[in-house]
Design an enzyme around this catalytic site. Structure first.
Site, PDB file in Angstrom:
ATOM      1  CB  CYS A   1      32.747  39.709  34.966  1.00  0.00           C
ATOM      2  SG  CYS A   1      34.488  39.818  34.474  1.00  0.00           S
TER       3      CYS A   1
ATOM      4  CG  HIS B   1      36.905  36.949  45.126  1.00  0.00           C
ATOM      5  ND1 HIS B   1      35.901  37.507  45.874  1.00  0.00           N
ATOM      6  CD2 HIS B   1      37.602  37.431  44.483  1.00  0.00           C
ATOM      7  CE1 HIS B   1      36.245  38.691  45.413  1.00  0.00           C
ATOM      8  NE2 HIS B   1      37.357  38.824  44.650  1.00  0.00           N
TER       9      HIS B   1
ATOM     10  CB  ALA C   1      37.151  40.805  37.418  1.00  0.00           C
TER      11      ALA C   1
ATOM     12  NE  ARG D   1      42.436  43.643  42.497  1.00  0.00           N
ATOM     13  CZ  ARG D   1      43.275  42.832  43.135  1.00  0.00           C
ATOM     14  NH1 ARG D   1      44.257  42.451  42.436  1.00  0.00           N
ATOM     15  NH2 ARG D   1      43.136  42.241  44.297  1.00  0.00           N
TER      16      ARG D   1
HETATM   17 FE1  CFM Z   1      38.880  41.828  48.995  1.00  0.00          FE
HETATM   18 FE2  CFM Z   1      38.321  44.228  48.658  1.00  0.00          FE
HETATM   19 FE3  CFM Z   1      38.190  42.079  46.588  1.00  0.00          FE
HETATM   20 FE4  CFM Z   1      40.612  43.275  47.595  1.00  0.00          FE
HETATM   21 FE5  CFM Z   1      40.555  45.166  45.485  1.00  0.00          FE
HETATM   22 FE6  CFM Z   1      38.066  45.598  46.355  1.00  0.00          FE
HETATM   23 FE7  CFM Z   1      38.435  44.047  44.656  1.00  0.00          FE
HETATM   24 MO1  CFM Z   1      38.735  46.481  44.102  1.00  0.00          MO
HETATM   25  S1  CFM Z   1      40.104  43.670  49.378  1.00  0.00           S
HETATM   26  S2  CFM Z   1      39.844  41.244  47.155  1.00  0.00           S
HETATM   27  S3  CFM Z   1      42.039  44.368  46.692  1.00  0.00           S
HETATM   28  S4  CFM Z   1      36.941  42.315  48.406  1.00  0.00           S
HETATM   29  S5  CFM Z   1      39.868  46.966  45.930  1.00  0.00           S
HETATM   30  S6  CFM Z   1      37.175  45.988  48.523  1.00  0.00           S
HETATM   31  S7  CFM Z   1      36.635  45.638  44.832  1.00  0.00           S
HETATM   32  S8  CFM Z   1      39.976  44.669  43.595  1.00  0.00           S
HETATM   33  S9  CFM Z   1      37.630  42.062  44.490  1.00  0.00           S
END
Ligand code: CFM
Length: 538
Positions: free
Chosen positions: A59, A192, A62, A93
């Site tokens: 989500c 993000h 997260a 994580r």
């Molecule tokens: Fe970038 Fe990722 Fe992500 Fe990531 Fe991660 Fe991920 Fe994630 Mo899991 S590099 S920030 S440190 S998109 S492994 S492939 S899914 S937490 S949101």
């Protein structure tokens, strides 16, 4: 050697789609693309998951709280919401951190939550939020507190930003809120973006004290999973590159406050943090380049890009020296392993960047990536940034604030002249560019966005890869089908996998994984002996 069933990927796609209701099939068809190789096809991405489909996605909360701010140690990340949301985010994580001294601020091992109850949902939770902030301040005396909104907060209309302003004035520390309710976007990707906006508005550039160093950089989109950041820091130190700040592996808010002093921003995970790089360029004049420290060759390539950017002969020599030394070690370790991994196959379904980056490591092992996809990448992460102007902005994306940024009247300083940038571009150094995953994948590879559980099972069943890379939600389902699964979110508690030493760790782990047939030998009880079945008699 086992003989593998090979099915034409277009046929695989057609067969999978027949199992969906026609409307769903029509929609999913656009997110499943057989890669062309030379010409990049369009893929549908960053749209809502179809209700009823089992998705890998997380989500918005997260993405904001867990991913971007999660690895920063000197801030209390206070979750405003029911306790479950906090428990979910509590150290799950596996990002690590290394405070310089034992008493340096580090709140990462704690879970902070307002623990909203029914009465707070009915009568509002702002009073409880203020109490929680005061309590956290009294006990821990942090310099920064971030407030993260979970779904009910948005639904009942608690104003976390007003609370943040009020408490900032009362306590005299930096406090800011994020409207990152889980439902705010179609995935963690929205979180993000919200985190980037918040960090940019409330933190970046707060400290104008100059930073010493000849080659000052920031690394964006590196989150220190399994200690990756430590390995990258080791390499930078060896070369003499000053890493002001990593967003956000092994990081501090203090370092973000000074990050505008860097002369170059480097993006690892484009999906999670390109917004911040763009905004820092507009406001402070810091150019950005895409790098990748996953894979030994990719690491060497990225280091050369840094040397090229700074155009300093001493730095270039040092970079080459370090690459030569580290690569000698890597090559020695890789050679015996490659004999076993050569021609094996992999599939990667992870997040928004690793499904691309880890293909580098598999290439080094001589392994072929049959299929890959992101959980929540956008079209630019697949097809390259050149498609951004053609991406249709839908209501879900419009939901996320686009902040208007202008050049800082006193602190904007172009790091290179136009002519210097042009000259670097002519030498092949690309600025503000990411070419995406598909350009680097082979012809015939299946590229699948937001893969459904059903599609995953069909991939495994038909193509029998030697390793499937995904996360904990997929792990045991795939292993029960006889195929080993390597987690690329948490690394199955292994790692680091970044840089040179990390690459060797990865080679060794994959060697073990693909050289065993243990998962094929594991049979569920009902597969090896007769079972008694019963029926209810009404
Ligand atoms: Fe970038 Fe990722 Fe992500 Fe990531 Fe991660 Fe991920 Fe994630 Mo899991 S590099 S920030 S440190 S998109 S492994 S492939 S899914 S937490 S949101």
């Amino acid at each position: 050697m086992k003989t593998k069933v090979t099915m034409d990927p277009e046929r695989w796609k057609a067969e999978v789609l027949t199992k969906y209701p026609s409307k769903v099939a029509k929609k999913r068809a656009k997110s499943i693309v057989v890669n062309e190789g030379d010409e990049v096809k369009q893929i549908q991405a960053n749209i809502r998951t179809i209700p009823g489909i089992i998705t890998q996605r997380g989500c918005t909360y997260a993405g904001c709280k867990g991913v971007v701010l999660g690895p920063t140690r000197d801030i209390i990340n206070l979750v405003h919401g029911p306790i479950g949301c906090s428990f979910y985010a509590w150290l799950t994580r596996r990002n690590q951190t290394l405070p310089p001294t034992p008493d340096s601020p580090n709140f990462m091992m704690y879970a902070f939550s307002t623990d909203m109850q029914d009465s707070n949902i009915v009568f509002g939770g702002e009073i409880k939020l203020k109490q929680a902030i005061r309590e956290a301040f009294e006990i821990f005396k942090p310099k920064n507190i971030g407030i993260f909104s979970t779904c009910p907060v948005g639904l009942i209309g608690d104003d976390v930003h007003a609370v943040a302003r009020e408490m900032k004035a009362e306590l005299g520390i930096n406090i800011f809120g994020f409207s990152c309710e889980g439902y705010k976007g179609v995935s963690q990707s929205a979180g993000h973006h919200i985190a980037n906006n918040g960090v940019f508005k409330h933190v970046v550039g707060l400290n104008d004290t100059p930073v010493e160093g000849k080659f000052k950089v920031n690394l964006l989109g590196e989150y220190n999973i399994g200690g990756d950041a430590f390995e990258i820091e080791r390499i930078f130190e060896k070369i003499g590159i000053t890493l002001i700040s990593t967003f956000s592996g092994n990081s501090t808010i203090d370092s973000f406050e000074q990050s505008h002093h860097a002369d170059l921003n480097m993006i690892m995970c484009h999906r999670s943090i390109n917004y911040l790089a763009e905004m820092m360029e507009t406001k402070f004049g810091i150019p950005w380049i895409k790098v990748n420290f996953i894979g030994a060759d990719a690491t060497a390539k990225s280091l050369r890009k840094i040397a090229q950017y700074f155009g300093d002969a001493g730095l270039a020599t040092k970079v080459e020296e370090v690459i030569a030394e580290e690569m000698a070690f890597v090559a020695k370790e890789l050679e015996p392993i490659k004999a076993r991994t050569q021609d094996k196959t992999a599939m990667l379904f992870v997040g928004g960047s690793r499904a691309h980056h880890y293909q580098e490591l598999f290439n080094e092992l001589g392994m072929k990536t049959l299929s890959a996809g992101y959980e929540f990448g956008h079209r630019d992460d697949y097809e390259g940034r050149r498609v951004i102007p053609t991406i249709q902005i839908d209501a879900d994306s419009r939901n996320i604030e686009e902040i208007h940024v202008e050049a800082d009247p006193t602190r904007y300083k172009p790091r290179k002249t136009e002519a210097e940038l042009k000259a670097l571009e002519a030498q092949g150094l690309q600025f503000s560019e990411y070419e995406g995953m598909m350009t680097e994948m082979g012809k015939g590879a299946l590229v699948i966005d937001d893969i459904s559980h059903y599609e995953m099972e069909k991939l495994v069943e038909i193509y029998q890869p030697d390793v499937f890379c995904a996360g904990i939600k997929e792990k045991y389902c795939v292993q029960k089908m006889g195929i080993p699964l390597k987690q690329l979110h948490s690394y199955d508690y292994g790692g680091p996998y970044a840089g040179f030493e990390g690459a060797v760790n990865f080679y060794k782990d994959i060697d073990m994984i693909v050289s065993t047939s243990i998962w094929k030998m594991v049979k569920a009880p009902w597969q090896k002996e007769s079972v008694i079945e019963a029926e209810y008699a009404l």
